[in-house]
Design a protein around this motif. Sequence first.
Motif, PDB file in Angstrom:
ATOM      1  N   SER A   1      27.157   8.127 -20.926  1.00 60.90           N
ATOM      2  CA  SER A   1      26.440   6.871 -20.752  1.00 60.90           C
ATOM      3  C   SER A   1      27.202   5.728 -21.426  1.00 60.90           C
TER       4      SER A   1
ATOM      5  N   ASN B   1      27.173   2.068 -22.319  1.00 54.00           N
ATOM      6  CA  ASN B   1      26.076   1.098 -22.374  1.00 54.00           C
ATOM      7  C   ASN B   1      26.514  -0.327 -22.714  1.00 54.00           C
TER       8      ASN B   1
ATOM      9  N   LEU C   1      19.137   6.052 -10.523  1.00 55.21           N
ATOM     10  CA  LEU C   1      19.416   5.535  -9.175  1.00 55.21           C
ATOM     11  C   LEU C   1      19.722   6.669  -8.208  1.00 55.21           C
TER      12      LEU C   1
ATOM     13  N   ASN D   1      27.800  -3.333 -13.105  1.00 58.61           N
ATOM     14  CA  ASN D   1      28.574  -2.418 -13.957  1.00 58.61           C
ATOM     15  C   ASN D   1      27.946  -1.027 -14.047  1.00 58.61           C
ATOM     16  N   VAL D   2      27.384  -0.599 -12.960  1.00 59.87           N
ATOM     17  CA  VAL D   2      26.821   0.757 -12.867  1.00 59.87           C
ATOM     18  C   VAL D   2      27.577   1.526 -11.767  1.00 59.87           C
TER      19      VAL D   2
HETATM   20  C1  LIG Z   1      27.861  -0.646 -18.558  1.00 67.79           C
HETATM   21  S1  LIG Z   1      26.117  -0.572 -18.562  1.00 67.79           S
HETATM   22  C2  LIG Z   1      25.728  -2.011 -17.644  1.00 67.79           C
HETATM   23  C3  LIG Z   1      24.604  -2.814 -18.273  1.00 67.79           C
HETATM   24  C4  LIG Z   1      24.284  -4.125 -17.570  1.00 67.79           C
HETATM   25  N1  LIG Z   1      23.861  -3.920 -16.217  1.00 67.79           N
HETATM   26  C5  LIG Z   1      25.476  -5.043 -17.611  1.00 67.79           C
HETATM   27  O1  LIG Z   1      26.142  -5.240 -16.599  1.00 67.79           O
HETATM   28  O2  LIG Z   1      25.765  -5.574 -18.685  1.00 67.79           O
HETATM   29  C6  LIG Z   1      25.837   0.739 -17.366  1.00 67.79           C
HETATM   30  C7  LIG Z   1      24.430   1.330 -17.475  1.00 67.79           C
HETATM   31  O3  LIG Z   1      24.201   2.122 -16.307  1.00 67.79           O
HETATM   32  C8  LIG Z   1      23.390   3.209 -16.694  1.00 67.79           C
HETATM   33  N2  LIG Z   1      23.460   4.255 -15.659  1.00 67.79           N
HETATM   34  C9  LIG Z   1      24.459   5.143 -15.411  1.00 67.79           C
HETATM   35  N3  LIG Z   1      24.118   5.972 -14.421  1.00 67.79           N
HETATM   36  C10 LIG Z   1      22.888   5.590 -13.998  1.00 67.79           C
HETATM   37  C11 LIG Z   1      21.983   6.075 -13.008  1.00 67.79           C
HETATM   38  N4  LIG Z   1      22.292   7.122 -12.251  1.00 67.79           N
HETATM   39  N5  LIG Z   1      20.796   5.449 -12.858  1.00 67.79           N
HETATM   40  C12 LIG Z   1      20.464   4.408 -13.649  1.00 67.79           C
HETATM   41  N6  LIG Z   1      21.265   3.913 -14.609  1.00 67.79           N
HETATM   42  C13 LIG Z   1      22.457   4.493 -14.790  1.00 67.79           C
HETATM   43  C14 LIG Z   1      23.983   3.622 -18.034  1.00 67.79           C
HETATM   44  O4  LIG Z   1      23.084   4.401 -18.789  1.00 67.79           O
HETATM   45  C15 LIG Z   1      24.292   2.258 -18.655  1.00 67.79           C
HETATM   46  O5  LIG Z   1      23.250   1.827 -19.504  1.00 67.79           O
END
Ligand SMILES: C[S@@+](CC[C@H](N)C(=O)[O-])C[C@H]1O[C@@H](n2cnc3c(N)ncnc32)[C@H](O)[C@@H]1O
Length: 377
Positions: free
Chosen positions: A176, A178, A304, A320-321
Amino acid sequence: MDIYCNGAKEINISVTENILSKDDVQKLLSAFDAERKEINISFLQADILPQLLVERLYLAQREKLCNITVYKRYLYSYLYTLGIQSRFIVPKTNQLENIRKQNLDCKEDMNREEIEGFLQEVFFRYGYDYRNYEIGSIIRRIKVCMLRGRFKAFEEFKKNVLENSQSFEELFLDFSINITEFFRDPEVFETIKKDVFPHLSTYPQIRIWCAGCSTGEEPYSLVILLKEAGLLHKTRIYATDINPYVIEEAKNGLYAVSNLDNCINNYRNAGGEKNFLNYFELKGDYMKVREELQKNILFFQHSLIGSGIINEFQLILCRNVLIYFNQQLQQATIKYLHDSLDISGFLVLEKSSGILQCQGTRYFDYFDRNNKVYKRR
Ligand SMILES: C[S@@+](CC[C@H](N)C(=O)[O-])C[C@H]1O[C@@H](n2cnc3c(N)ncnc32)[C@H](O)[C@@H]1O
């Protein structure tokens, strides 16, 4: 939870579980209010603490001698960020004790099929589906986790993760990423404010979804702009993430002040019209989001992958996901986001995103090409 008092001098508290109930929080708070000089508190299983308790710990360390010990890495770094000192103890498991401590280099070359088989087993055992994450990034994270746990052979590591949920939790946290910040890529927020809000304002009720919201800076940034645009009273924001700990952090709404200059700069560049600090209470090393900004956000854990539609939104931010997903999963997620939008809804992806690569043009038109804002087809 055990609380022992040692005469009038000290109080020892050992918290064995995650603190979930209001009663437990109250019990702990009253222990802190006792007249004793010294307080020793150990959190054995807690990964994250509720806001009231975090704030009380902060005060306690300033008012009296308060020694905090934590056994979970996540909690240690959360408290540290907010200016709360604690002692971190790495729990020993039987497996870890057996591992040779010398050569810490994880030299093993990982074989793709082996990793894919492992991810399959993780899915069946724990229900978290990493099978279609970008494989290079997954391998890097596994290597980091192996190094920290001093594993030399992948087989040994794999066995440990599959047999020991605590070890899986370590890997889950390594998977993860974050990283986030208030008004990240401020020009994107400026576009949302200037060009998307006027469309949203025509709806009697606005529903927005921050998918992959991490520790909450993104939804709170949106709320600030919505408030300044006079739209907050009729908006509901769903803020979700796969990681339950970041969701608890987001609910707490406590952030380190060490980043304040960057936050203020971003806020200004996003077209913020007031004083950024108006939205927070300053509490020393940390700041706390004002309650009025929290009312319209619903934070909850959600993946997701493999989930049904949760609502019909006018705006979705999923930034960024997707970069952590492989192309096949990106495509499926783009379709899922499309299906979660109102007929003329907007989608915002990260600035580096290439929606065209994952056939997004079947589902979306560009609204602002530079800032990766799309309109549902
Ligand atoms: C780099 S952070 C992005 C945070 C924010 N959206 C930004 O752009 O600043 C990526 C986030 O996606 C979440 N994530 C990863 N896989 C995911 C999934 N399958 N469903 C939901 N969230 C997910 C991670 O836990 C993490 O908190």
